[in-house]
Design a protein around this motif. Structure first.
Motif, PDB file in Angstrom:
ATOM      1  N   PRO A  78       0.788  -1.249  -0.174  1.00 26.13           N
ATOM      2  CA  PRO A  78      -0.017  -0.096   0.134  1.00 26.13           C
ATOM      3  C   PRO A  78       1.025   1.116  -0.170  1.00 26.13           C
ATOM      4  CG  PRO A  78      -0.037  -0.927   2.169  1.00 26.13           C
ATOM      5  CD  PRO A  78       0.830  -1.939   1.188  1.00 26.13           C
ATOM      6  N   TYR A  79       2.173   1.116   0.235  1.00 25.24           N
ATOM      7  CA  TYR A  79       2.925   2.542   0.222  1.00 25.24           C
ATOM      8  C   TYR A  79       3.883   2.292  -1.305  1.00 25.24           C
ATOM      9  CZ  TYR A  79       2.005   1.921   5.058  1.00 25.24           C
ATOM     10  OH  TYR A  79       1.588   1.767   6.517  1.00 25.24           O
ATOM     11  N   LEU A  80       3.108   1.626  -2.065  1.00 27.16           N
ATOM     12  CA  LEU A  80       3.840   1.669  -3.438  1.00 27.16           C
ATOM     13  C   LEU A  80       4.059   3.115  -4.157  1.00 27.16           C
ATOM     14  CD1 LEU A  80       5.043  -0.268  -5.808  1.00 27.16           C
ATOM     15  CD2 LEU A  80       2.710  -0.109  -6.894  1.00 27.16           C
ATOM     16  N   PHE A  81       3.124   4.007  -3.906  1.00 25.35           N
ATOM     17  CA  PHE A  81       3.321   5.565  -4.338  1.00 25.35           C
ATOM     18  C   PHE A  81       2.380   6.228  -3.184  1.00 25.35           C
ATOM     19  CE2 PHE A  81      -0.346   3.747  -6.408  1.00 25.35           C
ATOM     20  CZ  PHE A  81      -1.415   4.850  -6.458  1.00 25.35           C
ATOM     21  N   SER A  82       2.788   7.536  -3.086  1.00 24.65           N
ATOM     22  CA  SER A  82       2.221   8.565  -2.220  1.00 24.65           C
ATOM     23  C   SER A  82       1.027   9.108  -3.011  1.00 24.65           C
ATOM     24  CB  SER A  82       3.011   9.534  -1.663  1.00 24.65           C
ATOM     25  OG  SER A  82       2.493  10.606  -1.058  1.00 24.65           O
ATOM     26  N   ALA A  83      -0.287   9.021  -2.553  1.00 26.44           N
ATOM     27  CA  ALA A  83      -1.515   9.639  -3.196  1.00 26.44           C
ATOM     28  C   ALA A  83      -1.257  11.118  -3.344  1.00 26.44           C
ATOM     29  CB  ALA A  83      -2.528   9.137  -2.490  1.00 26.44           C
ATOM     30  N   ILE A  84      -0.774  11.905  -1.958  1.00 26.09           N
ATOM     31  CA  ILE A  84      -0.409  13.220  -2.122  1.00 26.09           C
ATOM     32  C   ILE A  84       0.594  13.646  -3.009  1.00 26.09           C
ATOM     33  CG2 ILE A  84       0.141  15.229  -0.543  1.00 26.09           C
ATOM     34  CD1 ILE A  84      -2.447  14.155   0.672  1.00 26.09           C
TER      35      ILE A  84
END
Length: 149
Positions: A78-84
């Motif tokens: 779930p930390y593959l990319f930062s949504a922000i």
């Protein structure tokens, strides 16, 4: 020299002692547990550089539905990319495109939880969950910008 890990009395310290006792002695399971428990009670805290690998018990071979679900979720990061960051740099469409890569509602919920983005538990459709994530991330980014000004 690398930084060690500090262990306090409890499960991790007990596991540390149990693993070493099983590896280095010929005690039976009951004796190993008793010795590990006695050592855990006798030691207040300790600094270790290497945690031994925990042995896999034979009873762990049987998986319940919960552990099967967790195993499926473990294959997803779930930390593959930062949504922000994606929203700030690539905009709404960039975030939607990245969220399209996540193909499971379970993984989308795990992503939202890990990114600290609230998503309504009633949502079932993948597109609805994605839209809720985008809206929540937009709100979070707006809140950050407002707080910074």
């Amino acid at each position: 020299m690398s930084k060690g890990t500090q262990l306090w009395p409890g499960d991790r310290m007990r596991e540390f002692f149990s693993a070493h006792i099983r590896r280095e002695t010929s005690l039976d399971e009951v004796g190993a547990k008793r010795l590990a428990e006695a050592l855990t009670k006798a030691v207040n805290r300790m600094l270790v550089w290497e945690m031994p690998a925990a042995p896999q018990p034979a009873a762990a071979a049987e998986k319940t539905e919960v552990t099967k679900r967790h195993a499926r979720a473990e294959n997803f990061n779930p930390y593959l990319f930062s949504a922000i960051v994606v929203l700030a740099k690539q905009g709404r469409e960039g975030l939607i495109k990245r969220l399209q890569e996540i193909k499971s509602a379970e993984h989308l919920r795990a992503f939202a939880e890990a990114q600290h983005v609230p998503v309504d538990a009633k949502l079932r459709k993948l597109d609805d969950i994605r839209k809720a994530i985008v809206a929540a991330v937009e709100q979070r980014l707006a809140d950050r910008k407002a707080a910074a000004s």
